[in-house]
Design a protein around this motif. Structure first.
Motif, PDB file in Angstrom:
ATOM      1  N   THR A 101       0.828  -1.192   0.000  1.00  0.00           N
ATOM      2  CA  THR A 101       0.000   0.000   0.000  1.00  0.00           C
ATOM      3  C   THR A 101       0.873   1.256   0.000  1.00  0.00           C
ATOM      4  O   THR A 101       0.543   2.240  -0.671  1.00  0.00           O
ATOM      5  CB  THR A 101      -0.925   0.000   1.238  1.00  0.00           C
ATOM      6  OG1 THR A 101      -1.616  -1.236   1.291  1.00  0.00           O
ATOM      7  CG2 THR A 101      -1.903   1.133   1.188  1.00  0.00           C
ATOM      8  N   LEU A 102       1.963   1.196   0.730  1.00  0.00           N
ATOM      9  CA  LEU A 102       2.875   2.343   0.768  1.00  0.00           C
ATOM     10  C   LEU A 102       3.456   2.616  -0.623  1.00  0.00           C
ATOM     11  O   LEU A 102       3.570   3.774  -1.047  1.00  0.00           O
ATOM     12  CB  LEU A 102       4.001   2.072   1.770  1.00  0.00           C
ATOM     13  CG  LEU A 102       5.044   3.173   1.910  1.00  0.00           C
ATOM     14  CD1 LEU A 102       4.397   4.465   2.401  1.00  0.00           C
ATOM     15  CD2 LEU A 102       6.152   2.741   2.832  1.00  0.00           C
ATOM     16  N   LEU A 103       3.772   1.573  -1.356  1.00  0.00           N
ATOM     17  CA  LEU A 103       4.316   1.732  -2.708  1.00  0.00           C
ATOM     18  C   LEU A 103       3.289   2.387  -3.628  1.00  0.00           C
ATOM     19  O   LEU A 103       3.627   3.271  -4.417  1.00  0.00           O
ATOM     20  CB  LEU A 103       4.742   0.368  -3.261  1.00  0.00           C
ATOM     21  CG  LEU A 103       5.426   0.378  -4.627  1.00  0.00           C
ATOM     22  CD1 LEU A 103       6.681   1.228  -4.601  1.00  0.00           C
ATOM     23  CD2 LEU A 103       5.758  -1.028  -5.048  1.00  0.00           C
ATOM     24  N   TYR A 104       2.036   1.979  -3.503  1.00  0.00           N
ATOM     25  CA  TYR A 104       0.976   2.606  -4.299  1.00  0.00           C
ATOM     26  C   TYR A 104       0.805   4.079  -3.944  1.00  0.00           C
ATOM     27  O   TYR A 104       0.621   4.933  -4.812  1.00  0.00           O
ATOM     28  CB  TYR A 104      -0.352   1.867  -4.113  1.00  0.00           C
ATOM     29  CG  TYR A 104      -0.415   0.515  -4.777  1.00  0.00           C
ATOM     30  CD1 TYR A 104       0.042   0.335  -6.075  1.00  0.00           C
ATOM     31  CD2 TYR A 104      -0.940  -0.583  -4.098  1.00  0.00           C
ATOM     32  CE1 TYR A 104      -0.010  -0.913  -6.675  1.00  0.00           C
ATOM     33  CE2 TYR A 104      -0.988  -1.832  -4.691  1.00  0.00           C
ATOM     34  CZ  TYR A 104      -0.521  -1.995  -5.984  1.00  0.00           C
ATOM     35  OH  TYR A 104      -0.587  -3.220  -6.568  1.00  0.00           O
ATOM     36  N   ALA A 105       0.889   4.397  -2.691  1.00  0.00           N
ATOM     37  CA  ALA A 105       0.734   5.784  -2.229  1.00  0.00           C
ATOM     38  C   ALA A 105       1.873   6.654  -2.750  1.00  0.00           C
ATOM     39  O   ALA A 105       1.659   7.773  -3.236  1.00  0.00           O
ATOM     40  CB  ALA A 105       0.678   5.811  -0.702  1.00  0.00           C
ATOM     41  N   VAL A 106       3.112   6.142  -2.661  1.00  0.00           N
ATOM     42  CA  VAL A 106       4.269   6.900  -3.158  1.00  0.00           C
ATOM     43  C   VAL A 106       4.163   7.093  -4.664  1.00  0.00           C
ATOM     44  O   VAL A 106       4.420   8.183  -5.199  1.00  0.00           O
ATOM     45  CB  VAL A 106       5.587   6.182  -2.771  1.00  0.00           C
ATOM     46  CG1 VAL A 106       6.778   6.795  -3.479  1.00  0.00           C
ATOM     47  CG2 VAL A 106       5.785   6.218  -1.269  1.00  0.00           C
TER      48      VAL A 106
END
Length: 171
Positions: A2-7
């Motif tokens: 999820t963090l990768l998608y947000a970044v």
């Protein structure tokens, strides 16, 4: 994950914003350039201008027209090549009835020998400490500069190379 998608989403938005701002800046720069080109005063004598009376007061021999006037400087890196080209083509100009006169602009102490020797093959050479009276009278701001005046004493061509002042076509 999820963090990768947000970044990735944040970076996508940042890149899109950067593209929009860059496009707007480029558009403004193009508009400014167009406005400057439109509003800029012409540099030098405009085509159609007569031989300047101020130049003729001290150099009445310049009144002989048609005339090709070349301005050169001892500090100009392009002048030696253009001087050689003018000397090479001088016979063609004089054969077409055009008088060739060169003006060498110099600083005190500069050696004008090489330039005046080459230009002497083209016609009379006037040496002045510059920017001098003739550069001012002919509104010349750089060297080399070439000005062609027709038989009526009207400026018909100007440029920074000999090629900018073509030989007249004989009919």
């Amino acid at each position: 994950m999820t963090l990768l998608y947000a970044v990735t989403a944040v970076l996508t938005v940042a890149v899109a914003a950067d593209l929009l701002v860059s496009g707007a800046v480029l558009r403004r720069l193009r508009d400014l350039e167009a406005r400057l080109d439109r509003d800029a005063a012409p540099v030098g004598l405009p085509l159609g201008a007569p031989l300047p009376a101020a130049a003729l007061r001290h150099h009445p021999d310049l009144a002989t027209t048609p005339l090709l006037l070349g301005f050169f400087s001892t500090t100009c890196r392009y002048c030696p090549d253009q001087a050689a080209l003018l000397a090479e083509r001088a016979a063609a100009y004089t054969g077409a009835g055009i008088r060739v006169v060169s003006v060498v602009v110099t600083a005190p102490g500069d050696d004008t020998t090489a330039l005046t020797r080459v230009l002497g093959a083209a016609g009379p050479v006037i040496v002045e400490t510059g920017p001098g009276e003739l550069m001012t009278a002919f509104s010349t701001f750089g060297t080399p500069t070439f000005l062609h005046f027709d038989a009526a004493g009207t400026l018909t061509a100007r440029g920074v190379t000999v090629d900018d002042v073509p030989l007249p076509v004989r009919s």
